[in-house]
Design a protein around this motif. Structure first.
Motif, PDB file in Angstrom:
ATOM      1  N   THR A  78       0.858  -1.128  -0.236  1.00 49.18           N
ATOM      2  CA  THR A  78       0.017  -0.304  -0.019  1.00 49.18           C
ATOM      3  C   THR A  78       0.929   1.056  -0.128  1.00 49.18           C
ATOM      4  O   THR A  78       1.510   1.246   0.054  1.00 49.18           O
ATOM      5  N   VAL A  79       0.607   2.234  -0.854  1.00 48.16           N
ATOM      6  CA  VAL A  79       1.240   3.788  -0.612  1.00 48.16           C
ATOM      7  C   VAL A  79       0.069   4.096   0.025  1.00 48.16           C
ATOM      8  O   VAL A  79      -0.858   4.440  -0.484  1.00 48.16           O
ATOM      9  N   VAL A 122      -3.984   5.344  -0.396  1.00 44.70           N
ATOM     10  CA  VAL A 122      -3.942   6.252   0.181  1.00 44.70           C
ATOM     11  C   VAL A 122      -4.177   7.614   0.280  1.00 44.70           C
ATOM     12  O   VAL A 122      -2.701   7.804   0.874  1.00 44.70           O
ATOM     13  N   PHE A 123      -4.679   8.838  -0.436  1.00 43.04           N
ATOM     14  CA  PHE A 123      -4.280  10.216  -0.813  1.00 43.04           C
ATOM     15  C   PHE A 123      -4.221  11.398   0.637  1.00 43.04           C
ATOM     16  O   PHE A 123      -5.430  11.049   0.510  1.00 43.04           O
ATOM     17  N   SER A 124      -3.150  12.058   0.451  1.00 45.18           N
ATOM     18  CA  SER A 124      -3.376  13.071   1.320  1.00 45.18           C
ATOM     19  C   SER A 124      -3.959  14.194   0.712  1.00 45.18           C
ATOM     20  O   SER A 124      -3.321  15.307  -0.136  1.00 45.18           O
ATOM     21  N   SER A 176      -8.438  -4.811  -8.877  1.00 44.18           N
ATOM     22  CA  SER A 176      -9.073  -2.537  -9.314  1.00 44.18           C
ATOM     23  C   SER A 176      -8.408  -2.302  -8.063  1.00 44.18           C
ATOM     24  O   SER A 176      -7.525  -2.408  -7.409  1.00 44.18           O
ATOM     25  N   TRP A 177      -7.696  -1.037  -8.534  1.00 46.45           N
ATOM     26  CA  TRP A 177      -7.562   0.482  -7.834  1.00 46.45           C
ATOM     27  C   TRP A 177      -8.591   0.142  -6.382  1.00 46.45           C
ATOM     28  O   TRP A 177      -9.706   0.487  -6.559  1.00 46.45           O
ATOM     29  N   LYS A 178      -7.933   0.884  -5.352  1.00 48.73           N
ATOM     30  CA  LYS A 178      -7.802   0.945  -4.181  1.00 48.73           C
ATOM     31  C   LYS A 178      -8.464   1.403  -3.087  1.00 48.73           C
ATOM     32  O   LYS A 178      -6.855   2.500  -2.993  1.00 48.73           O
ATOM     33  N   ILE A 179      -8.536   3.408  -3.070  1.00 51.75           N
ATOM     34  CA  ILE A 179      -8.312   4.487  -2.967  1.00 51.75           C
ATOM     35  C   ILE A 179      -9.329   4.895  -1.820  1.00 51.75           C
ATOM     36  O   ILE A 179     -10.042   4.824  -2.404  1.00 51.75           O
ATOM     37  N   ALA A 180      -8.442   5.863  -1.052  1.00 51.21           N
ATOM     38  CA  ALA A 180      -8.936   6.190   0.205  1.00 51.21           C
ATOM     39  C   ALA A 180      -8.438   8.046  -0.401  1.00 51.21           C
ATOM     40  O   ALA A 180      -7.490   8.181   0.319  1.00 51.21           O
ATOM     41  N   LEU A 181      -9.314   9.110  -0.631  1.00 46.91           N
ATOM     42  CA  LEU A 181      -8.985  10.368  -0.789  1.00 46.91           C
ATOM     43  C   LEU A 181      -9.451  10.868   0.782  1.00 46.91           C
ATOM     44  O   LEU A 181     -10.230  11.145   1.196  1.00 46.91           O
ATOM     45  N   GLN A 252      -6.689   3.288   9.565  1.00 50.10           N
ATOM     46  CA  GLN A 252      -8.266   3.403   9.847  1.00 50.10           C
ATOM     47  C   GLN A 252      -8.226   3.052   8.280  1.00 50.10           C
ATOM     48  O   GLN A 252      -8.850   2.267   7.776  1.00 50.10           O
ATOM     49  N   ALA A 253      -8.044   3.745   6.953  1.00 51.76           N
ATOM     50  CA  ALA A 253      -8.247   4.380   5.979  1.00 51.76           C
ATOM     51  C   ALA A 253      -7.306   3.104   5.292  1.00 51.76           C
ATOM     52  O   ALA A 253      -8.336   2.060   4.643  1.00 51.76           O
ATOM     53  N   ILE A 254      -5.840   2.440   6.055  1.00 50.08           N
ATOM     54  CA  ILE A 254      -5.597   1.433   5.458  1.00 50.08           C
ATOM     55  C   ILE A 254      -6.270   0.070   5.329  1.00 50.08           C
ATOM     56  O   ILE A 254      -5.915  -1.017   4.851  1.00 50.08           O
ATOM     57  N   ALA A 255      -6.652  -0.487   6.617  1.00 58.28           N
ATOM     58  CA  ALA A 255      -7.400  -1.687   7.141  1.00 58.28           C
ATOM     59  C   ALA A 255      -8.669  -1.116   6.218  1.00 58.28           C
ATOM     60  O   ALA A 255      -9.399  -2.430   5.855  1.00 58.28           O
ATOM     61  N   ALA A 256      -9.495  -0.249   5.771  1.00 54.20           N
ATOM     62  CA  ALA A 256     -10.638  -0.126   5.266  1.00 54.20           C
ATOM     63  C   ALA A 256     -10.815  -0.745   4.086  1.00 54.20           C
ATOM     64  O   ALA A 256     -11.400  -1.366   3.443  1.00 54.20           O
ATOM     65  N   LEU A 257      -8.685  -0.736   3.836  1.00 52.82           N
ATOM     66  CA  LEU A 257      -8.557  -1.217   1.986  1.00 52.82           C
ATOM     67  C   LEU A 257      -8.477  -2.469   1.670  1.00 52.82           C
ATOM     68  O   LEU A 257      -8.842  -2.873   0.475  1.00 52.82           O
TER      69      LEU A 257
END
Length: 348
Positions: A78-79, A122-124, A176-181, A252-257
């Motif tokens: 993950t990035v 996970v994007f800042s 598939s892409w999994k992305i949290a903004l 938490q976002a990593i866990a969600a992804l």
């Protein structure tokens, strides 16, 4: 198997705090940072705080070959993407630098990620992607309309990542892409140890480090930009969030992804804020009360690109990421002041 997280901009203010939380949560951490607005000392201190090591690469995210080499060498899962220029005022003066660094840099990064088949990101992002609204509390479904180049660079990246995710869905890609903004409001504070904190190059662009540097005598006076806004005391109101609360949102976002919510991919935006706004004068008053130090300030004209009032509705992050801010303004200021007192010249 321990998951490896690549943190771009990991030597910076938010990135270094994220590295602490990642290491404490059991992840292996790889950092890429060009050190243009950060210092290697922060990485050394993160390792001292956690007792764990970081694989560090000094490189620019616009350097495709350097990134490709890192992804070849490291088993990244993950990035978290922090790397980028971030000053609103500077972006109005140097817009092309912001588009080249932030937008083009992200384009190179996701291209390399795609080639390496690493599709969790996970994007800042930033609350500056929102435009002016009749409502001061911003929800993720508000229309976007950034009013400065910094915010527009973040909005462009969000559009790019949504398009990337949608293209995978059309192609029914197996991975598939999994992305949290993650749309930040105003991060302040420092690690409770006082060992890492915000150490901007030159004159700070953000309010809290400027306030603390005036209080300790490093800077002579704070300029309060505008006291004629339609707010309770005429100064701008923002949602300030403790940097440690903020980076816990990334965990938490990593866990969600990795979970059911993103099982079939997707690109979702989440506000990270406290849901409460404080004016500039309220920040100064609280700082003086918590620290016992006087903050010398003057009223100055408004800055280009500033909103009158902006604070978060963070209900979606609580619902889908199981996250909410826990630290109050007094905590944020006390930790900022400890960092300032322990490190009057920053990391140097």
């Amino acid at each position: 198997m321990v998951n490896t997280i690549l943190v771009t901009g990991g030597a910076g203010y938010i990135g270094s705090h994220a590295c602490v939380e990642l290491l404490d949560s059991g992840y292996r951490v790889v950092v890429v940072d060009n050190l243009s607005n950060s210092k290697m000392e922060s990485i050394k201190r993160v390792q001292a705080i956690t007792g764990k090591s970081i694989s560090f690469y000094q490189a620019d995210i616009r350097d495709k070959q350097a990134l490709t080499d890192i992804f070849t060498k490291e088993a990244i899962s993950t990035v978290i993407h922090f790397a980028g220029l971030k000053a609103v005022g500077e972006s109005c003066e140097q817009p092309l630098n912001y588009y080249h660094n932030n937008v083009y840099g992200t384009l190179v990064l996701v291209d390399v990620m795609s080639n390496a088949n690493v599709k969790r990101l996970v994007f800042s992002s930033s609350a500056t992607v929102y435009g002016e609204s009749k409502q001061a509390q911003y929800s993720e479904n508000f229309p976007l309309g950034a009013i400065n180049p910094y915010g527009r660079s973040k909005a462009m990246i969000e559009d790019m990542l949504r398009d990337l995710s949608a293209a995978d869905n059309i192609a029914k890609a197996k991975a598939s892409w999994k992305i949290a903004l993650l749309r930040y409001f105003n991060p302040i504070g420092a690690h409770e140890s006082g060992k890492i904190g915000e150490d901007p190059n030159g004159i700070p662009n953000n309010l809290m480090p400027y306030v603390s540097q005036v209080a300790i005598g490093k800077l002579e006076q704070l300029s309060v930009f505008g006291n004629d806004y339609p707010t309770r005391d005429g100064t701008g109101i923002r949602d300030y969030i403790h940097v440690v609360d903020l980076v816990k949102g990334h965990i938490q976002a990593i866990a969600a992804l990795e979970g059911e919510k993103f099982k079939w991919g997707g690109c979702n935006a989440y506000n990270l804020g406290t849901g409460r706004g404080y004016s500039v004068l309220e920040i100064i008053e609280t700082f003086e009360r918590v620290t016992g130090k006087k903050v010398n300030y003057k009223i100055a004209p408004r800055r280009a690109g500033d909103l009158a009032e902006c604070f978060a509705n963070a209900d979606l992050a609580f619902k889908e990421l199981n996250w909410k801010a826990e630290k109050n303004l007094e905590n944020m200021i006390a930790d900022t002041w400890l960092w300032q007192v322990e490190n009057p010249q920053g990391y140097t």
